[in-house]
Design a protein around this motif. Structure first.
Motif, PDB file in Angstrom:
ATOM      1  N   ASP A  69       0.831  -1.213   0.000  1.00  0.00           N
ATOM      2  CA  ASP A  69       0.000   0.000   0.000  1.00  0.00           C
ATOM      3  C   ASP A  69       0.861   1.257   0.000  1.00  0.00           C
ATOM      4  OD1 ASP A  69      -2.250  -1.541  -0.027  1.00  0.00           O
ATOM      5  OD2 ASP A  69      -2.606  -1.431   2.145  1.00  0.00           O
ATOM      6  N   LYS A  70       1.928   1.273   0.786  1.00  0.00           N
ATOM      7  CA  LYS A  70       2.796   2.444   0.848  1.00  0.00           C
ATOM      8  C   LYS A  70       3.498   2.694  -0.480  1.00  0.00           C
ATOM      9  CE  LYS A  70       5.098   3.628   4.516  1.00  0.00           C
ATOM     10  NZ  LYS A  70       4.312   4.773   4.986  1.00  0.00           N
ATOM     11  N   LEU A  71       3.738   1.632  -1.233  1.00  0.00           N
ATOM     12  CA  LEU A  71       4.376   1.759  -2.549  1.00  0.00           C
ATOM     13  C   LEU A  71       3.352   1.950  -3.661  1.00  0.00           C
ATOM     14  CD1 LEU A  71       7.117  -1.020  -2.207  1.00  0.00           C
ATOM     15  CD2 LEU A  71       7.419   1.465  -2.036  1.00  0.00           C
ATOM     16  N   LYS A  72       2.077   2.249  -3.274  1.00  0.00           N
ATOM     17  CA  LYS A  72       1.005   2.526  -4.219  1.00  0.00           C
ATOM     18  C   LYS A  72       0.730   1.350  -5.157  1.00  0.00           C
ATOM     19  CE  LYS A  72      -0.020   6.659  -2.906  1.00  0.00           C
ATOM     20  NZ  LYS A  72      -1.334   6.947  -2.317  1.00  0.00           N
ATOM     21  N   GLY A  73       0.897   0.132  -4.616  1.00  0.00           N
ATOM     22  CA  GLY A  73       0.633  -1.053  -5.413  1.00  0.00           C
ATOM     23  C   GLY A  73      -0.573  -1.807  -4.887  1.00  0.00           C
ATOM     24  N   ARG A  74      -0.732  -3.032  -5.366  1.00  0.00           N
ATOM     25  CA  ARG A  74      -1.831  -3.870  -4.895  1.00  0.00           C
ATOM     26  C   ARG A  74      -1.353  -5.312  -4.834  1.00  0.00           C
ATOM     27  NH1 ARG A  74      -3.025  -2.794 -10.277  1.00  0.00           N
ATOM     28  NH2 ARG A  74      -3.383  -4.637 -11.598  1.00  0.00           N
ATOM     29  N   ILE A  75      -1.977  -6.094  -3.946  1.00  0.00           N
ATOM     30  CA  ILE A  75      -1.625  -7.503  -3.793  1.00  0.00           C
ATOM     31  C   ILE A  75      -2.895  -8.324  -3.899  1.00  0.00           C
ATOM     32  CG2 ILE A  75      -1.726  -7.309  -1.258  1.00  0.00           C
ATOM     33  CD1 ILE A  75       0.451  -9.511  -1.178  1.00  0.00           C
ATOM     34  N   ASP A  76      -2.848  -9.387  -4.673  1.00  0.00           N
ATOM     35  CA  ASP A  76      -4.007 -10.246  -4.899  1.00  0.00           C
ATOM     36  C   ASP A  76      -3.667 -11.675  -4.489  1.00  0.00           C
ATOM     37  OD1 ASP A  76      -5.687  -8.202  -6.226  1.00  0.00           O
ATOM     38  OD2 ASP A  76      -4.160  -8.311  -7.800  1.00  0.00           O
ATOM     39  N   LEU A  77      -4.692 -12.369  -4.025  1.00  0.00           N
ATOM     40  CA  LEU A  77      -4.524 -13.744  -3.557  1.00  0.00           C
ATOM     41  C   LEU A  77      -5.520 -14.654  -4.260  1.00  0.00           C
ATOM     42  CD1 LEU A  77      -3.594 -16.035  -1.627  1.00  0.00           C
ATOM     43  CD2 LEU A  77      -5.284 -15.170   0.020  1.00  0.00           C
ATOM     44  N   VAL A  78      -4.986 -15.743  -4.785  1.00  0.00           N
ATOM     45  CA  VAL A  78      -5.832 -16.817  -5.325  1.00  0.00           C
ATOM     46  C   VAL A  78      -5.369 -18.094  -4.647  1.00  0.00           C
ATOM     47  CG1 VAL A  78      -6.518 -18.130  -7.360  1.00  0.00           C
ATOM     48  CG2 VAL A  78      -6.111 -15.652  -7.544  1.00  0.00           C
ATOM     49  N   SER A  79      -6.280 -18.728  -3.906  1.00  0.00           N
ATOM     50  CA  SER A  79      -5.863 -19.904  -3.134  1.00  0.00           C
ATOM     51  C   SER A  79      -7.023 -20.876  -2.968  1.00  0.00           C
ATOM     52  CB  SER A  79      -5.341 -19.459  -1.768  1.00  0.00           C
ATOM     53  OG  SER A  79      -4.876 -20.568  -1.033  1.00  0.00           O
ATOM     54  N   GLN A  80      -6.663 -22.152  -2.812  1.00  0.00           N
ATOM     55  CA  GLN A  80      -7.638 -23.197  -2.543  1.00  0.00           C
ATOM     56  C   GLN A  80      -7.033 -24.160  -1.553  1.00  0.00           C
ATOM     57  OE1 GLN A  80      -9.034 -25.238  -6.043  1.00  0.00           O
ATOM     58  NE2 GLN A  80     -10.374 -26.619  -4.888  1.00  0.00           N
ATOM     59  N   LYS A  81      -7.805 -24.515  -0.587  1.00  0.00           N
ATOM     60  CA  LYS A  81      -7.291 -25.376   0.465  1.00  0.00           C
ATOM     61  C   LYS A  81      -6.805 -26.708  -0.122  1.00  0.00           C
ATOM     62  CE  LYS A  81      -8.432 -27.201   5.035  1.00  0.00           C
ATOM     63  NZ  LYS A  81      -9.488 -27.341   6.069  1.00  0.00           N
ATOM     64  N   GLY A  82      -5.539 -27.027   0.194  1.00  0.00           N
ATOM     65  CA  GLY A  82      -4.933 -28.276  -0.267  1.00  0.00           C
ATOM     66  C   GLY A  82      -4.350 -28.193  -1.664  1.00  0.00           C
ATOM     67  N   LYS A  83      -4.524 -27.047  -2.345  1.00  0.00           N
ATOM     68  CA  LYS A  83      -4.043 -26.905  -3.714  1.00  0.00           C
ATOM     69  C   LYS A  83      -2.931 -25.870  -3.848  1.00  0.00           C
ATOM     70  CE  LYS A  83      -7.036 -29.793  -5.491  1.00  0.00           C
ATOM     71  NZ  LYS A  83      -6.654 -31.050  -6.182  1.00  0.00           N
ATOM     72  N   GLY A  84      -2.647 -25.121  -2.805  1.00  0.00           N
ATOM     73  CA  GLY A  84      -1.598 -24.115  -2.875  1.00  0.00           C
ATOM     74  C   GLY A  84      -2.153 -22.701  -2.990  1.00  0.00           C
ATOM     75  N   SER A  85      -1.254 -21.718  -3.074  1.00  0.00           N
ATOM     76  CA  SER A  85      -1.633 -20.299  -3.111  1.00  0.00           C
ATOM     77  C   SER A  85      -0.830 -19.567  -4.164  1.00  0.00           C
ATOM     78  CB  SER A  85      -1.399 -19.648  -1.741  1.00  0.00           C
ATOM     79  OG  SER A  85      -2.136 -20.300  -0.727  1.00  0.00           O
ATOM     80  N   LEU A  86      -1.451 -18.482  -4.713  1.00  0.00           N
ATOM     81  CA  LEU A  86      -0.787 -17.617  -5.679  1.00  0.00           C
ATOM     82  C   LEU A  86      -0.931 -16.169  -5.193  1.00  0.00           C
ATOM     83  CD1 LEU A  86       0.533 -16.859  -8.388  1.00  0.00           C
ATOM     84  CD2 LEU A  86      -1.771 -16.906  -9.403  1.00  0.00           C
ATOM     85  N   PHE A  87       0.193 -15.558  -4.835  1.00  0.00           N
ATOM     86  CA  PHE A  87       0.218 -14.149  -4.444  1.00  0.00           C
ATOM     87  C   PHE A  87       0.785 -13.339  -5.616  1.00  0.00           C
ATOM     88  CE2 PHE A  87       0.098 -16.201  -0.326  1.00  0.00           C
ATOM     89  CZ  PHE A  87      -0.698 -15.345   0.443  1.00  0.00           C
TER      90      PHE A  87
END
Length: 571
Positions: free
Chosen positions: A542-560
């Motif tokens: 937020d301080k760097l004026k950006g954004r972070i998104d999360l796509v995740s499914q339990k037992g399948k891993g995460s994508l940041f």
């Protein structure tokens, strides 16, 4: 105006009538005296032309027959009376030898004096000195000036009545004319205020008043312009205020309101609330209670309430006129939701920090006390010391995380920004975690763009990458994969970190960036976690004026996925 004209007319007529009465009476009085003196002088001259006393006496007898009211006395040069048409006994009352001698000494031919005087008439004595010697004395009744005034009073009264009528008529017309001119000037005063150079057709007598009116109109115009400028500035300030401002009159109807107030109380912005009851604006029971209490008591107050899920602080202040008469109520509405939320988060953070710090400290203290007793077997001592060392390391990591959290409120300075090679930074972090990567037999896949440089804050950027890579390593399954991608997308740089770990259930994804928030399953995978990593990451992005998104499914891993602008400005 008619009454005023009548009073002025009567006063002027009365003054003119009195002047006329006095002038006429004095003129008549002096005219009669002059005629009497002329007649007496003529008689004296006639007597002087006669040769002897006998002839003079005959003339006086003839005069007596003509007017018996007049008394004549003829005296020789030694004071002996030669003729008198009155009793000799009364003679001393009308003449004395000393008076006759006084006339000789004065060398005057005649003298006149009033012997007896009353408000109506007097006794006039006239003496004529004969050239041949001797004296002629005339005694006559002479009317007083008051008598002449009274005799002329009727005609003066008539003049007063006629003059009063004419003066009243003239003055009334004059006043009416001035009144019409004044009314014309007043009716056109508004036009003069709009245009002080406006030329009004006025009579010469009103030219000066017209010039004064133009000067006053110019002053009023200047004052109006100043007030309009001030009101415009005040209106613009109120309209653009983030805080809500409402002015309510004594009839509880809205006199002034800005859009911020409408939005704060969660009302419709498409409705005109002017001249409407304040209850039409907001029907929240707490708002109505707060307003009614302050309005009825005409006292200032400060209240806090919830409207539409937001925390609103209301400042109420009564407004009074210069005569200390209650005019209405001013309301200032401030949305303190964020401040209230920040205060709540601060309390929760303090509570969580206390709890997180006590957990390793309790463990360290417990094992240290056991070792202090000397009852622990030698093979268990190494085990206990390893636990103490592990908990100490966790304590240090927690303290570092807390320090990082405290830096989140600091502004970024321009001098702290620099051109950073993200590829080199990722590789450096992976090398520092190489033992853990090998321990889990993780496979690292990297996909970098040609230009991986970004003008950014190095410390914040390192914390973002380190926290995301630490989570990808710590919560991954054995033999799993971590895919790191950096893409150059015109004005933005996008990097993503994907793992094949335990994943995050959908119910937890909205809270994953909160401080100290940890999914129960994640605790068994990473006992060293402080629960602050993703919170710090979100704040840094937020301080760097950006954004972070999360796509995740339990037992399948995460994508940041983190997206940052290539051009950064200091905050």
């Amino acid at each position: 105006m008619k009454k005023r004209s009548l009073v002025y007319g009567l006063a002027m007529s009365l003054f003119v009538s009195l002047i006329f009465l006095l002038s006429l009476s004095l003129s008549s009085y002096h005219r009669i005296i002059g005629m009497e003196e002329a007649g007496f002088m003529s008689l004296g001259q006639v007597l002087e032309g006669l040769e002897n006393s006998q002839a003079r006496i005959q003339v006086l007898e003839a005069k007596t027959r003509e007017n018996k009211e007049k008394k004549y006395i003829l005296v020789n040069q030694v004071g002996d009376p030669l003729y008198a048409n009155l009793d000799m006994e009364d003679l001393p009352s009308y003449i004395s030898w000393e008076e006759l001698q006084a006339l000789d000494k004065s060398q005057e031919k005649t003298s006149l004096q009033i012997l007896e005087r009353s408000w109506r008439e007097g006794m006039a004595q006239s003496i004529y000195a004969l050239d041949s010697g001797g004296y002629l004395v005339q005694i006559d009744q002479q009317e007083s000036l008051v008598a002449y005034i009274l005799s002329n009073l009727p005609i003066s009264l008539v003049i007063f009545i006629i003059g009063s009528f004419l003066n009243t008529l003239i003055l009334e017309r004059l006043f009416d004319k001035k009144k019409r001119q004044a009314q014309f000037l007043v009716r056109n005063l508004g036009g003069l205020v709009e245009d002080p150079s406006l030329d009004l057709p006025l009579d010469p007598d009103f030219k000066e008043a017209g010039l004064m009116a133009k000067e006053e109109a110019q002053k009023i115009q200047d004052q109006i312009q100043r007030m309009e400028s001030q009101l415009s500035g005040l209106k613009d300030m109120i309209v653009n205020m983030r805080e809500g401002v409402i002015l309510v009159g004594e009839d509880r109807k809205i006199i002034s309101i800005n859009q911020s107030a409408v939005k704060i109380v969660n009302a419709s912005i498409y409705i005109n609330y002017m001249d409407k009851d304040i209850l039409y604006l907001c029907r929240e029971l707490d708002f109505i209670r707060i307003f009614n209490k302050a309005f009825e008591e005409a006292l200032p107050g400060i209240e806090t309430m919830e409207i539409g899920g937001r925390t609103i602080k209301i400042f109420l202040n009564p407004v009074f006129t210069a005569e200390n008469i209650f005019f209405g109520m001013m309301l200032l509405l401030i949305d303190v939701t964020e401040a209230s939320r920040a205060e709540k988060q601060r309390r929760e953070f303090t509570s969580n920090v206390t709890h997180e710090l006590k957990t390793p400290l309790t463990s360290i203290r417990g094992y240290a006390e056991l070792l202090q007793t000397g009852l622990v077997q030698e093979e268990d001592q190494k085990k206990f010391l390893a636990i103490i060392l592990e908990e100490s390391q966790r304590l240090f990591e927690l303290i570092d995380a807390i320090i990082s959290m405290s830096r989140l409120e600091e502004d970024i300075q321009e001098g702290e920004m620099e051109l950073l090679d993200l590829k080199g930074l990722v590789e450096s972090i992976l090398r520092s975690r190489e033992p853990d990567i090998k321990a889990k037999d993780l496979h690292i896949q990297t996909h970098f763009s040609k230009d991986n440089r970004l003008y950014t804050h190095p410390r914040l950027m390192e914390e973002i990458l380190r926290n995301l890579l630490d989570n990808a390593i710590s919560y991954n399954v054995k033999g799993g994969t971590i895919a790191i991608t950096i893409k150059d997308a015109e004005d933005e740089l996008v990097f993503s970190i994907k793992d094949t770990g335990i994943g995050i259930a959908y119910d937890h994804q909205d809270h994953i960036f909160e401080r100290f928030y940890m999914v129960d399953q994640s605790r068994s995978y990473n006992k060293k976690s402080t629960g602050l990593g993703l919170s710090i990451t979100k704040h840094n992005v937020d301080k760097l004026k950006g954004r972070i998104d999360l796509v995740s499914q339990k037992g399948k891993g995460s994508l940041f996925t983190v997206t940052l602008p290539k051009t950064q400005k200091s905050q």
